[in-house]
Design an enzyme around this catalytic site. Structure first.
Site, PDB file in Angstrom:
ATOM      1  N   HIS A  52       0.841  -1.264  -0.078  1.00 19.70           N
ATOM      2  CA  HIS A  52      -0.124  -0.004  -0.060  1.00 19.70           C
ATOM      3  C   HIS A  52       0.840   1.306   0.188  1.00 19.70           C
ATOM      4  CE1 HIS A  52      -4.245  -1.616   0.426  1.00 19.70           C
ATOM      5  NE2 HIS A  52      -3.336  -2.773   1.215  1.00 19.70           N
ATOM      6  N   CYS A  64      -4.804 -32.068 -12.485  1.00 17.37           N
ATOM      7  CA  CYS A  64      -3.392 -32.334 -12.241  1.00 17.37           C
ATOM      8  C   CYS A  64      -3.174 -33.694 -11.769  1.00 17.37           C
ATOM      9  CB  CYS A  64      -3.024 -31.540 -10.920  1.00 17.37           C
ATOM     10  SG  CYS A  64      -3.062 -29.738 -11.199  1.00 17.37           S
ATOM     11  N   CYS A  68       1.016 -29.765 -13.637  1.00 15.39           N
ATOM     12  CA  CYS A  68      -0.353 -29.032 -13.653  1.00 15.39           C
ATOM     13  C   CYS A  68      -0.154 -28.214 -15.004  1.00 15.39           C
ATOM     14  CB  CYS A  68      -0.224 -27.771 -12.482  1.00 15.39           C
ATOM     15  SG  CYS A  68      -1.394 -26.585 -12.701  1.00 15.39           S
ATOM     16  N   CYS A  73      -8.592 -24.907 -13.736  1.00 11.75           N
ATOM     17  CA  CYS A  73      -9.443 -26.041 -13.401  1.00 11.75           C
ATOM     18  C   CYS A  73      -9.097 -26.235 -11.810  1.00 11.75           C
ATOM     19  CB  CYS A  73      -8.965 -27.155 -14.197  1.00 11.75           C
ATOM     20  SG  CYS A  73      -7.230 -27.862 -13.455  1.00 11.75           S
TER      21      CYS A  73
END
Length: 535
Positions: free
Chosen positions: A133, A535, A493, A530
């Site tokens: 921030h 995976c 993956c 997904c």
């Protein structure tokens, strides 16, 4: 003075309709007792009791008919840490505790970090949007602004040392009407006083930077805003600390603290009693509980939950919605910075958060109403958003006190107790600066209490090598890695393009946590479109 203050708070509560609340002054704090039928009213009483003439508010008002849920603790116990006598015990393995551990590892100290969960960064440190921030919304006199400004400036160097991603993308706050632009001179003055870089933007300049915004009345930009992955950054701090000698005690919940009214004698955990010279409270939503056990509670954590939505990577890659953080000015008196639309270092987009007072400290439930509230608010900022791009959502519970400010101090009552408590947003930004302050307080306390002059750790290594990211490499770099280790060529993956080699690397780090969620936080398998379905 305490009698006058108590009477003043009593009158405020009485005229607000809370006639049966008992008000006392103990340990420099306003203490509230009684019963109410609404949690909203309990929180309101706590806010009404805030005074600059007290250390804080201890709100003990009970909700009629409600039994608090116990703190989650590990499912097993053992004696692994029984009888240990470290110089420093840090309670809490979020970004504050891990940053403190890393900072203290620069010195010759025996340090244990105790975390009740099975991994670090399991609470609010992983359940946020990762924004560094600028601090334009913070009060000029607050501890929040002080540590936010210092911490923001430290992230460029820290990201290089610790190998985590950091992008200084800036933030644009949009005016939602022509009238709102009239407040800019006041915002600019605040920025000057707070030493925050700021620039006014005309409607044309906003359109040039982000042509698809729903508000075309101009705004202002905060170029110092940045983005990190919050859990991977916390892991980086923790791994660096572990590399430099800190013992990370996972599944180690603090259950009791033995003190004699002047100092802590022992800290009882689910893995044995520890007798440290110094105890540091970095326990997040349970920091008031730890303070109570330690004998110096003067504040109350009233949990505040925020829900956020994660969008598919293609939402920004295909539609080029925004390269910077987008937000609007929050409503006056709001408990949130307004939420926003954020690109991430992982190239997803995040929408949110909202802010809801909740009674449970570990409430991470999401509801359809939360999702709808955030969606309707942010669709007005970027009308091109598509609901079908939402792939998941999550909730995190923050740790505000009624004073809405950080507590960073050496206890005025317990000589070997130091607090980094009530750390809510922008705690992620402020963490490295808070860590430096806590380290300084610890070194001073070691000398004052034990007459030990703490020396620098000449073997401290500031650098941490991250896990290689095969998906971000050029073909040549990828081929080189695969030739050295064929596991980097086996994709596990598909959405995130994570290889078997990266997953094995995650199991060979300084802190090994062999479960699926921990692997996801380190190298992201199952975090794509997904959500682990293929995976």
């Amino acid at each position: 003075m305490s009698k006058r203050l108590v009477e003043k708070i009593k009158r405020k509560l009485y005229y607000a309709g809370y006639k049966n609340i008992v008000v006392k002054f103990e340990n420099g704090a306003i203490v509230l007792n009684g019963e109410l039928s609404s949690y909203e009213d309990i929180v309101k009483c706590g806010k009404l009791a805030v005074s600059k003439k007290s250390r804080g508010v201890v709100n003990r008002i009970r909700l009629i008919g409600y039994t608090p849920k116990p703190m989650r603790v590990p499912s097993f116990t053992d004696e692994k840490y029984e009888g240990k006598t470290p110089d420093v015990l840090i309670i809490g393995g979020g970004i504050i505790g891990c940053a403190i551990a890393r900072e203290l590892s620069k010195y010759k100290l025996d340090i244990i970090l105790a975390e009740k969960e099975s991994d670090i960064a399991m609470g609010q440190s992983s359940r946020n949007d990762g924004e560094i921030h600028p601090g334009i919304d913070l009060k000029l006199s607050s501890q929040k602004l002080k540590y936010n400004r210092l911490g923001n400036q430290m992230y460029d160097e820290l990201s290089k040392e610790l190998g985590f991603e950091f992008e200084r993308r800036g933030q644009i706050v949009l005016y939602t009407s022509k009238k709102q632009s009239l407040v800019y001179p006041f915002i600019k003055l605040k920025a000057i006083l707070g030493k925050i870089p700021l620039k006014n933007l005309s409607p044309e300049e906003v359109k040039e930077v982000s042509p698809n915004t729903g508000y075309q009345f101009g705004g202002f930009s905060c170029p110092s805003a940045g983005l990190i992955c919050p859990y991977q950054t916390t892991i980086a701090f923790a791994e660096s600390a572990a590399m430099n000698g800190v013992e990370i005690a996972l599944n180690c919940a603090v259950t009791e603290i033995v003190n004699d009214g002047q100092s802590i004698k022992a800290v009882k955990t689910t893995r044995g009693a520890i007798m440290p010279k110094i105890v540091i409270n970095a326990a997040g939503v349970f920091s008031d509980t730890v303070a109570e056990w330690a004998g110096d509670r003067f504040f109350t954590i009233h949990p505040r939950k925020g829900v956020e939505l994660i969008l598919d990577k293609k939402a920004n890659q295909e539609y080029k919605l925004t390269d910077t953080v987008l937000g609007i000015i929050p409503k006056r008196g709001s408990n949130t910075k307004g939420g926003g639309i954020l690109p991430t270092v992982s190239t997803n987009m995040i929408l949110g958060p909202n802010a809801k007072e909740v009674i449970e400290k570990e409430d991470d439930k999401t509801t359809r109403a939360d999702v709808e509230e955030i969606w309707q608010k942010q669709i007005s900022v970027l009308p091109d958003l598509k609901r079908s791009d939402i792939i998941t959502y999550f909730a995190g519970t923050r740790a505000p006190s009624y004073e809405e400010d950080f507590i960073v101090e050496h206890s005025k009552k317990i000589r070997n107790f130091i607090q980094a408590a009530a750390i809510q947003s922008p705690g992620l930004t402020a963490a490295p600066a808070i860590a430096k302050e806590i380290a300084n307080l610890t070194i001073k306390a070691m000398y004052q209490n034990e007459k030990i002059k703490v020396l620098p750790n000449e073997n401290f290594n500031p650098y941490r090598k991250p896990i290689p990211k095969i998906s971000e490499m050029s073909s040549e770099e990828r081929d080189k890695y695969i030739k050295q280790n064929p596991d980097y060529g086996e994709i596990v993956c598909r959405c995130e393009e994570i290889s078997k080699g990266e997953i094995i690397d995650a199991l060979r780090r300084p802190i090994v946590v062999p479960h699926i969620d921990a692997i996801k936080r380190r190298v992201r398998p199952g975090m794509g479109r997904c959500q682990g379905g293929f995976c």
